[in-house]
Design a protein around this motif. Sequence first.
Motif, PDB file in Angstrom:
ATOM      1  N   SER A   8      52.117  33.673  42.565  1.00 30.87           N
ATOM      2  CA  SER A   8      51.462  34.715  41.800  1.00 30.87           C
ATOM      3  C   SER A   8      49.957  34.590  41.911  1.00 30.87           C
ATOM      4  O   SER A   8      49.403  33.500  42.009  1.00 30.87           O
ATOM      5  CB  SER A   8      51.885  34.629  40.332  1.00 30.87           C
ATOM      6  OG  SER A   8      51.129  35.511  39.554  1.00 30.87           O
ATOM      7  N   PHE A   9      49.251  35.750  41.885  1.00 29.56           N
ATOM      8  CA  PHE A   9      47.814  35.713  42.045  1.00 29.56           C
ATOM      9  C   PHE A   9      47.128  35.144  40.807  1.00 29.56           C
ATOM     10  O   PHE A   9      45.931  34.963  40.782  1.00 29.56           O
ATOM     11  CB  PHE A   9      47.257  37.108  42.339  1.00 29.56           C
ATOM     12  CG  PHE A   9      47.697  38.172  41.386  1.00 29.56           C
ATOM     13  CD1 PHE A   9      47.003  38.399  40.233  1.00 29.56           C
ATOM     14  CD2 PHE A   9      48.803  38.958  41.666  1.00 29.56           C
ATOM     15  CE1 PHE A   9      47.392  39.385  39.354  1.00 29.56           C
ATOM     16  CE2 PHE A   9      49.196  39.952  40.799  1.00 29.56           C
ATOM     17  CZ  PHE A   9      48.492  40.157  39.639  1.00 29.56           C
ATOM     18  N   PHE A  10      47.875  34.842  39.732  1.00 30.61           N
ATOM     19  CA  PHE A  10      47.272  34.192  38.580  1.00 30.61           C
ATOM     20  C   PHE A  10      47.053  32.698  38.835  1.00 30.61           C
ATOM     21  O   PHE A  10      46.222  32.074  38.211  1.00 30.61           O
ATOM     22  CB  PHE A  10      48.165  34.369  37.346  1.00 30.61           C
ATOM     23  CG  PHE A  10      48.213  35.782  36.870  1.00 30.61           C
ATOM     24  CD1 PHE A  10      47.129  36.349  36.218  1.00 30.61           C
ATOM     25  CD2 PHE A  10      49.323  36.564  37.094  1.00 30.61           C
ATOM     26  CE1 PHE A  10      47.169  37.651  35.785  1.00 30.61           C
ATOM     27  CE2 PHE A  10      49.367  37.867  36.664  1.00 30.61           C
ATOM     28  CZ  PHE A  10      48.289  38.415  36.008  1.00 30.61           C
ATOM     29  N   SER A  12      47.114  31.362  42.281  1.00 27.87           N
ATOM     30  CA  SER A  12      46.734  31.109  43.656  1.00 27.87           C
ATOM     31  C   SER A  12      45.249  30.800  43.757  1.00 27.87           C
ATOM     32  O   SER A  12      44.438  31.318  43.001  1.00 27.87           O
ATOM     33  CB  SER A  12      47.078  32.320  44.527  1.00 27.87           C
ATOM     34  OG  SER A  12      46.757  32.066  45.856  1.00 27.87           O
ATOM     35  N   PHE A  15      42.188  33.613  44.538  1.00 24.87           N
ATOM     36  CA  PHE A  15      41.779  34.646  43.613  1.00 24.87           C
ATOM     37  C   PHE A  15      40.768  34.148  42.582  1.00 24.87           C
ATOM     38  O   PHE A  15      40.487  34.830  41.625  1.00 24.87           O
ATOM     39  CB  PHE A  15      42.993  35.222  42.888  1.00 24.87           C
ATOM     40  CG  PHE A  15      43.997  35.812  43.813  1.00 24.87           C
ATOM     41  CD1 PHE A  15      43.733  37.004  44.453  1.00 24.87           C
ATOM     42  CD2 PHE A  15      45.184  35.167  44.086  1.00 24.87           C
ATOM     43  CE1 PHE A  15      44.637  37.547  45.331  1.00 24.87           C
ATOM     44  CE2 PHE A  15      46.089  35.705  44.963  1.00 24.87           C
ATOM     45  CZ  PHE A  15      45.815  36.897  45.575  1.00 24.87           C
ATOM     46  N   PHE A  16      40.253  32.944  42.747  1.00 28.59           N
ATOM     47  CA  PHE A  16      39.262  32.448  41.816  1.00 28.59           C
ATOM     48  C   PHE A  16      37.886  32.600  42.438  1.00 28.59           C
ATOM     49  O   PHE A  16      37.636  32.105  43.537  1.00 28.59           O
ATOM     50  CB  PHE A  16      39.529  30.984  41.465  1.00 28.59           C
ATOM     51  CG  PHE A  16      40.764  30.810  40.647  1.00 28.59           C
ATOM     52  CD1 PHE A  16      40.730  31.003  39.278  1.00 28.59           C
ATOM     53  CD2 PHE A  16      41.971  30.478  41.240  1.00 28.59           C
ATOM     54  CE1 PHE A  16      41.866  30.851  38.529  1.00 28.59           C
ATOM     55  CE2 PHE A  16      43.113  30.322  40.492  1.00 28.59           C
ATOM     56  CZ  PHE A  16      43.059  30.517  39.121  1.00 28.59           C
ATOM     57  N   ARG A  79      41.667  39.570  43.363  1.00 29.67           N
ATOM     58  CA  ARG A  79      42.596  39.842  42.255  1.00 29.67           C
ATOM     59  C   ARG A  79      42.764  41.343  42.039  1.00 29.67           C
ATOM     60  O   ARG A  79      43.876  41.837  41.819  1.00 29.67           O
ATOM     61  CB  ARG A  79      42.081  39.180  40.979  1.00 29.67           C
ATOM     62  CG  ARG A  79      42.220  37.662  40.947  1.00 29.67           C
ATOM     63  CD  ARG A  79      41.555  37.099  39.704  1.00 29.67           C
ATOM     64  NE  ARG A  79      42.203  37.596  38.499  1.00 29.67           N
ATOM     65  CZ  ARG A  79      43.168  36.957  37.866  1.00 29.67           C
ATOM     66  NH1 ARG A  79      43.618  35.808  38.324  1.00 29.67           N
ATOM     67  NH2 ARG A  79      43.712  37.456  36.778  1.00 29.67           N
ATOM     68  N   HIS A  83      46.227  43.313  42.591  1.00 28.15           N
ATOM     69  CA  HIS A  83      46.769  43.930  41.375  1.00 28.15           C
ATOM     70  C   HIS A  83      46.985  45.425  41.580  1.00 28.15           C
ATOM     71  O   HIS A  83      48.017  45.973  41.172  1.00 28.15           O
ATOM     72  CB  HIS A  83      45.823  43.684  40.205  1.00 28.15           C
ATOM     73  CG  HIS A  83      46.280  44.294  38.920  1.00 28.15           C
ATOM     74  ND1 HIS A  83      45.846  45.535  38.489  1.00 28.15           N
ATOM     75  CD2 HIS A  83      47.172  43.865  37.982  1.00 28.15           C
ATOM     76  CE1 HIS A  83      46.424  45.827  37.338  1.00 28.15           C
ATOM     77  NE2 HIS A  83      47.233  44.833  37.007  1.00 28.15           N
ATOM     78  N   THR A 161      46.210  39.573  51.939  1.00 29.77           N
ATOM     79  CA  THR A 161      45.588  38.627  51.018  1.00 29.77           C
ATOM     80  C   THR A 161      46.630  37.772  50.324  1.00 29.77           C
ATOM     81  O   THR A 161      46.444  36.559  50.153  1.00 29.77           O
ATOM     82  CB  THR A 161      44.746  39.385  49.975  1.00 29.77           C
ATOM     83  OG1 THR A 161      43.768  40.179  50.641  1.00 29.77           O
ATOM     84  CG2 THR A 161      44.058  38.431  49.027  1.00 29.77           C
ATOM     85  N   SER A 165      47.043  33.774  50.808  1.00 30.37           N
ATOM     86  CA  SER A 165      46.999  32.928  49.627  1.00 30.37           C
ATOM     87  C   SER A 165      48.186  31.980  49.586  1.00 30.37           C
ATOM     88  O   SER A 165      48.051  30.805  49.237  1.00 30.37           O
ATOM     89  CB  SER A 165      46.979  33.793  48.368  1.00 30.37           C
ATOM     90  OG  SER A 165      47.111  33.011  47.215  1.00 30.37           O
TER      91      SER A 165
END
Length: 293
Positions: A8-10, A12, A15-16, A79, A83, A161, A165
């Motif tokens: 999840s991109f939360f 990964s 995404f920071f 992100r 999203h 992306t 990731s």
Amino acid sequence: MATSSSLSFFSSSIFFPSQKNPKNSISVLRHTKFSPNNALPKPLVVSSQLANLPVLSFTGEKIGETFLDLKSAPPDTARAVVHRGLVTDMQNKRRGTASTLTRGEVRGGGKKPYPQKKTGRARRGSQRTPLRPGGGVIFGPKPRDWSIKINRKEKKLAISTALSSAAAAANTIVVEEFDEKFEKPKTKEFIEAMRRWGLDPKQKATFLMMDVSENVEKSSRNIGTLKMLTPRTLNLFDILDAETLVLTPSSVDFLNGRYGVELEGEDDEEEVEEDEGSEPEGVEPEEGSNASE
């Protein structure tokens, strides 16, 4: 308590925004064509996530390495891109056929149930009021179109992306082609193969193959945590929902070809070679040349 390593991109790393320059990355700066309306063209920043992936044999032994070089959005916008692509896919799947009846569409209720006064009860003009069972629905759903538009390049960038990731987070492995390894459909043999590759059958895994044979499809369809995808069915939700992404050498070549970074110099060299090989229009060949003969 061990935490889940979902793609999840939360969770990964790509995404920071704190990681401005990730390791093994290449940034390519592209400039848009100059036009009188745009005095200062906006640069398009394309970053490439280079990831080395181990190649496993059918028995689970490491037989080599390969690389995945995919286009990815900058960390400060990754992100939002992923999203938007995910929301678009989920919303476009809605059929929009939910429908309810208002008080004017419900059958019955044309007669006033009792007089307005002298009954001691609350005044009521219809039995189909939304306040009574069997009445209409207030602000209920009606058939509508939920689809939203997303640019093809943006959707393509969201998928690449998410894939880059997953590769950067070491949640991706490559397994040699195993279509011919299954002589007949057998779920037990497929689960044993997953364990040899270091996969837990109880955790979500997504397989990406160029072509799924009948024996492999029937052997894996009873495993509820497994998704078998092809380039035609590749989607963003299954990539982010899986904890492990399993590729084949042919699918790696496909991803590098479709979602890889194309440098400007390669395109310019091809155009120059084409121009040199063809004669310019409006120039007549010299006399005595082979073309005139």
